[in-house]
Design a protein around this motif. Structure first.
Motif, PDB file in Angstrom:
ATOM      1  N   TRP A  66     -12.202  70.722  85.821  1.00  0.00           N
ATOM      2  CA  TRP A  66     -12.529  71.883  84.904  1.00  0.00           C
ATOM      3  C   TRP A  66     -12.791  71.599  83.502  1.00  0.00           C
ATOM      4  O   TRP A  66     -13.484  72.341  82.741  1.00  0.00           O
ATOM      5  CB  TRP A  66     -11.372  73.035  85.054  1.00  0.00           C
ATOM      6  N   GLN A  69     -16.001  70.005  82.584  1.00  0.00           N
ATOM      7  CA  GLN A  69     -17.251  70.837  82.565  1.00  0.00           C
ATOM      8  C   GLN A  69     -17.012  71.769  81.235  1.00  0.00           C
ATOM      9  O   GLN A  69     -18.227  71.595  80.555  1.00  0.00           O
ATOM     10  CB  GLN A  69     -17.324  71.372  83.851  1.00  0.00           C
ATOM     11  N   LYS A  70     -15.991  72.132  80.844  1.00  0.00           N
ATOM     12  CA  LYS A  70     -15.855  73.052  79.696  1.00  0.00           C
ATOM     13  C   LYS A  70     -16.239  72.213  78.533  1.00  0.00           C
ATOM     14  O   LYS A  70     -16.958  72.642  77.507  1.00  0.00           O
ATOM     15  CB  LYS A  70     -14.465  73.514  79.651  1.00  0.00           C
ATOM     16  N   ALA A  72     -18.263  69.528  78.344  1.00  0.00           N
ATOM     17  CA  ALA A  72     -19.775  69.318  78.664  1.00  0.00           C
ATOM     18  C   ALA A  72     -20.744  70.659  78.090  1.00  0.00           C
ATOM     19  O   ALA A  72     -21.713  70.441  77.241  1.00  0.00           O
ATOM     20  CB  ALA A  72     -19.829  68.698  79.892  1.00  0.00           C
ATOM     21  N   VAL A  73     -20.201  71.525  78.662  1.00  0.00           N
ATOM     22  CA  VAL A  73     -20.771  72.930  78.059  1.00  0.00           C
ATOM     23  C   VAL A  73     -20.667  73.210  76.503  1.00  0.00           C
ATOM     24  O   VAL A  73     -21.730  73.568  75.951  1.00  0.00           O
ATOM     25  CB  VAL A  73     -20.261  74.209  79.238  1.00  0.00           C
ATOM     26  N   GLU A  74     -19.532  72.978  75.947  1.00  0.00           N
ATOM     27  CA  GLU A  74     -19.278  73.405  74.877  1.00  0.00           C
ATOM     28  C   GLU A  74     -19.982  72.420  73.657  1.00  0.00           C
ATOM     29  O   GLU A  74     -20.276  72.643  72.570  1.00  0.00           O
ATOM     30  CB  GLU A  74     -17.635  73.081  74.428  1.00  0.00           C
ATOM     31  N   GLU A  78     -25.243  71.943  78.765  1.00  0.00           N
ATOM     32  CA  GLU A  78     -25.341  72.995  80.056  1.00  0.00           C
ATOM     33  C   GLU A  78     -26.706  72.904  80.511  1.00  0.00           C
ATOM     34  O   GLU A  78     -27.105  73.008  81.572  1.00  0.00           O
ATOM     35  CB  GLU A  78     -24.895  74.257  79.837  1.00  0.00           C
ATOM     36  N   LYS A  79     -27.886  73.201  79.732  1.00  0.00           N
ATOM     37  CA  LYS A  79     -29.076  73.276  79.958  1.00  0.00           C
ATOM     38  C   LYS A  79     -29.488  72.231  80.991  1.00  0.00           C
ATOM     39  O   LYS A  79     -30.284  72.303  82.010  1.00  0.00           O
ATOM     40  CB  LYS A  79     -29.934  73.592  78.902  1.00  0.00           C
ATOM     41  N   GLY A  81     -28.063  69.366  81.851  1.00  0.00           N
ATOM     42  CA  GLY A  81     -27.201  68.876  82.787  1.00  0.00           C
ATOM     43  C   GLY A  81     -26.395  67.639  82.354  1.00  0.00           C
ATOM     44  O   GLY A  81     -26.619  67.130  81.007  1.00  0.00           O
ATOM     45  N   SER A 105     -24.040  62.332  79.268  1.00  0.00           N
ATOM     46  CA  SER A 105     -25.132  63.538  79.397  1.00  0.00           C
ATOM     47  C   SER A 105     -26.276  62.971  77.963  1.00  0.00           C
ATOM     48  O   SER A 105     -25.739  62.295  77.122  1.00  0.00           O
ATOM     49  CB  SER A 105     -24.774  64.696  79.099  1.00  0.00           C
TER      50      SER A 105
END
Ligand code: 5GP
Ligand code: ZN
Length: 114
Positions: A66, A69-70, A72-74, A78-79, A81, A105
């Motif tokens: 969890w 992923q948080k 990586a998004v921050e 996210e767009k 991947g 990424s």
């Protein structure tokens, strides 16, 4: 655990560029990045690898993913991947025997692994 490089990073004995820390885990940038974004998420507790994790640690395993992923998004990925990787033991390519999730990424990544 004595002589474990990631236990030493978790305790602060070896420095690392941290992205996140709480009571049970730490995220820091890989010292030899394989992509524009490459960080590791580790439990502070010494778990050798994912195949040796115990049922009582299943909540911690979920929390590590969890957090990966948080982060990586921050970081804004996210767009396009990212890849979340857990190498395990010799055939899995694990070189540091302390469980860690790689997050990579920032460029297209090949598949399958070599
Ligand atoms: P593995 O091959 O076990 O899946 O991944 C271990 C990763 O840890 C490698 O990508 C390696 O570059 C990284 N690494 C090993 N030692 C250190 C260290 O002392 N500091 C940091 N930041 N990364 C490390
Ligand atoms: Zn360790």
């Amino acid at each position: 655990m004595k002589d474990c490089v990631f236990c030493k990073i978790a305790s602060g004995e070896i420095p690392a560029k941290k992205l996140y820390e709480d009571g049970e885990m730490l995220a820091f940038y890989d010292m030899e990045p394989k992509a524009p974004l490459h960080f590791l998420v580790i439990p502070k507790k010494h778990i050798p690898n994912v195949m040796e994790a115990e049922e009582s640690e299943s909540g911690l395993l979920g929390a590590l993913l969890w957090r990966a992923q948080k982060l990586a998004v921050e970081a804004g990925f996210e767009k396009n991947g990212a890849r979340f990787v857990i190498n395990c033991k010799e055939d899995g390519g694990q070189t540091v025997p302390h469980l860690h999730i790689h997050v990579l990424s920032g460029r297209p990544l090949g598949w399958p692994p070599g």
